[in-house]
Scaffold this active site. Structure first.
Site, PDB file in Angstrom:
ATOM      1  N   HIS A 100       2.573   3.303  -8.878  1.00  0.00           N
ATOM      2  CA  HIS A 100       2.448   1.872  -9.190  1.00  0.00           C
ATOM      3  C   HIS A 100       3.674   1.400  -9.975  1.00  0.00           C
ATOM      4  O   HIS A 100       4.179   0.306  -9.765  1.00  0.00           O
ATOM      5  CB  HIS A 100       1.170   1.592  -9.979  1.00  0.00           C
ATOM      6  CG  HIS A 100      -0.088   1.956  -9.226  1.00  0.00           C
ATOM      7  ND1 HIS A 100      -0.292   1.593  -7.923  1.00  0.00           N
ATOM      8  CD2 HIS A 100      -1.192   2.666  -9.594  1.00  0.00           C
ATOM      9  CE1 HIS A 100      -1.470   2.043  -7.511  1.00  0.00           C
ATOM     10  NE2 HIS A 100      -2.031   2.700  -8.517  1.00  0.00           N
ATOM     11  N   ASP A 158       0.826  -1.208   0.000  1.00  0.00           N
ATOM     12  CA  ASP A 158       0.000   0.000   0.000  1.00  0.00           C
ATOM     13  C   ASP A 158       0.862   1.261   0.000  1.00  0.00           C
ATOM     14  O   ASP A 158       1.968   1.258   0.554  1.00  0.00           O
ATOM     15  CB  ASP A 158      -0.911  -0.034   1.240  1.00  0.00           C
ATOM     16  CG  ASP A 158      -2.057   0.956   1.126  1.00  0.00           C
ATOM     17  OD1 ASP A 158      -2.348   1.429   0.005  1.00  0.00           O
ATOM     18  OD2 ASP A 158      -2.661   1.270   2.164  1.00  0.00           O
ATOM     19  N   LEU A 211      11.254 -20.426  -4.563  1.00  0.00           N
ATOM     20  CA  LEU A 211      10.175 -19.549  -4.105  1.00  0.00           C
ATOM     21  C   LEU A 211       8.943 -19.668  -4.994  1.00  0.00           C
ATOM     22  O   LEU A 211       9.057 -19.620  -6.223  1.00  0.00           O
ATOM     23  CB  LEU A 211      10.665 -18.086  -4.143  1.00  0.00           C
ATOM     24  CG  LEU A 211       9.604 -17.019  -3.849  1.00  0.00           C
ATOM     25  CD1 LEU A 211       9.256 -17.002  -2.367  1.00  0.00           C
ATOM     26  CD2 LEU A 211      10.072 -15.641  -4.297  1.00  0.00           C
TER      27      LEU A 211
HETATM   28  C1  FPP Z   1      -2.176   0.017  -3.342  1.00  0.00           C
HETATM   29  O1  FPP Z   1      -1.678   1.313  -3.213  1.00  0.00           O
HETATM   30  C2  FPP Z   1      -1.558  -0.617  -4.492  1.00  0.00           C
HETATM   31  C3  FPP Z   1      -2.203  -1.215  -5.513  1.00  0.00           C
HETATM   32  C4  FPP Z   1      -3.662  -1.337  -5.581  1.00  0.00           C
HETATM   33  C5  FPP Z   1      -1.455  -1.758  -6.667  1.00  0.00           C
HETATM   34  C6  FPP Z   1      -0.304  -2.584  -6.268  1.00  0.00           C
HETATM   35  C7  FPP Z   1       0.575  -2.861  -7.426  1.00  0.00           C
HETATM   36  C8  FPP Z   1       1.924  -2.797  -7.379  1.00  0.00           C
HETATM   37  C9  FPP Z   1       2.680  -2.484  -6.151  1.00  0.00           C
HETATM   38  C10 FPP Z   1       2.748  -3.128  -8.540  1.00  0.00           C
HETATM   39  C11 FPP Z   1       2.604  -4.564  -8.837  1.00  0.00           C
HETATM   40  C12 FPP Z   1       3.716  -5.082  -9.579  1.00  0.00           C
HETATM   41  C13 FPP Z   1       3.696  -6.244 -10.232  1.00  0.00           C
HETATM   42  C14 FPP Z   1       4.952  -6.776 -10.732  1.00  0.00           C
HETATM   43  C15 FPP Z   1       2.492  -7.006 -10.492  1.00  0.00           C
HETATM   44  P1  FPP Z   1      -2.663   2.554  -3.386  1.00  0.00           P
HETATM   45  O2  FPP Z   1      -2.748   2.898  -4.813  1.00  0.00           O
HETATM   46  O3  FPP Z   1      -3.974   2.236  -2.728  1.00  0.00           O
HETATM   47  O4  FPP Z   1      -1.903   3.656  -2.583  1.00  0.00           O
HETATM   48  P2  FPP Z   1      -2.552   4.851  -1.748  1.00  0.00           P
HETATM   49  O5  FPP Z   1      -3.142   4.223  -0.509  1.00  0.00           O
HETATM   50  O6  FPP Z   1      -1.380   5.704  -1.433  1.00  0.00           O
HETATM   51  O7  FPP Z   1      -3.570   5.509  -2.609  1.00  0.00           O
END
Ligand code: FPP
Length: 251
Positions: free
Chosen positions: A48, A31, A142
């Site tokens: 992201h 997050d 893994l």
């Molecule tokens: C939550 O942060 C994050 C997500 C919903 C997306 C997670 C995806 C990645 C970390 C990249 C994935 C990588 C691969 C290789 C598949 P948020 O957007 O809710 O953050 P915020 O709380 O600051 O708004």
């Protein structure tokens, strides 16, 4: 110069991962991407994108520590509420990651799996994951699980329906239903339950992630936003986990 996913120095340095508590499975709620980007005046998707770099670092660390399962909450059943442009961006990241890193993942004996209701994902996401899953099927290092269109309540409901059908078709007797058997109807069938849950980004909630599987998991929260989450932070989580007394309801 050819870069290696795990360099030699890293692979020699795994002592800090060890401790008395078993550490077979780590689950992570990644997050804070959006806030990371907004703090820099950038669009949320830039967070992201940077988050993908953190995924690479964490996978490297998990391989180094000989963790058996790493489950990453990548896209939840609730994330469909986001703007379409952000959804499209996130759902392209598995393909980008695999296009770039699959050879190194294979070289490091990583097996790729997906949990969640993948039928609703775009074709390009499914194809990239299907290909990677097939290519890495025989690896026994893994297991990297991407939770995509994953929601725990949805998973439990589907499991219940499937079990009901098996009972109805006399493939299963109600008398034989217990916790262990029910677990086999979940997406995580055959995997050990997570030992450690890490959540970055400061929130202290489960957000519909692995509700059944986390019953006895140790939780570790950090304010660090996912794109800033480093190998040092990961090791700190593991180190603190090793200080925990796991009693599983005993004394
Ligand atoms: C939550 O942060 C994050 C997500 C919903 C997306 C997670 C995806 C990645 C970390 C990249 C994935 C990588 C691969 C290789 C598949 P948020 O957007 O809710 O953050 P915020 O709380 O600051 O708004």
């Amino acid at each position: 110069m050819k870069t290696s996913f795990i360099d030699k120095k890293q692979s020699e340095d795994r002592i800090s991962c060890l401790g008395d508590n078993k550490l077979n499975h780590i689950a992570i709620i990644m997050d804070g991407n959006g806030r990371w980007a907004q703090k820099r005046g950038m669009p949320r998707v830039a967070g992201h994108k940077e988050g993908l770099t953190t995924v690479v670092k964490v996978v490297k660390s998990a391989v180094k520590c000989k963790v058996k399962y790493l489950t990453l909450y990548t896209f939840s059943t609730e994330n469909w509420k986001r703007p379409k442009s952000e959804i499209d961006f996130i759902l392209k990241l598995p393909m980008e990651f695999l296009n770039r890193y699959l050879p190194e993942l294979i070289a490091n004996n990583v097996r790729i799996e997906t949990i969640g209701d993948v039928a609703y994902l775009p074709v390009y996401t499914r194809k990239a994951l299907q290909y990677a899953t097939k290519r890495t099927r025989n690896n026994d290092g893994l297991q990297l699980n991407f939770a995509l269109n994953y929601g725990s309540r949805h998973e439990i409901l589907l499991a219940m329906k499937e079990m009901y059908l098996d009972i109805n078709h006399a493939k299963l007797s109600l008398d034989n239903v217990d916790e262990q058997l029910f677990s086999q109807y979940l997406n995580t069938a055959g995997m050990p339950e997570p030992d450690l849950l890490i959540r970055t980004g400061g929130e202290k909630r489960l957000s519909n992630f692995l509700l059944w599987q986390l019953a006895y998991t140790e939780f570790w929260f950090t304010d660090v936003l996912w794109p800033d989450f480093s190998e040092e932070e990961f090791m700190r989580a593991l180190d603190e986990y090793q200080q925990r007394k796991r009693r599983f309801g005993g004394i």
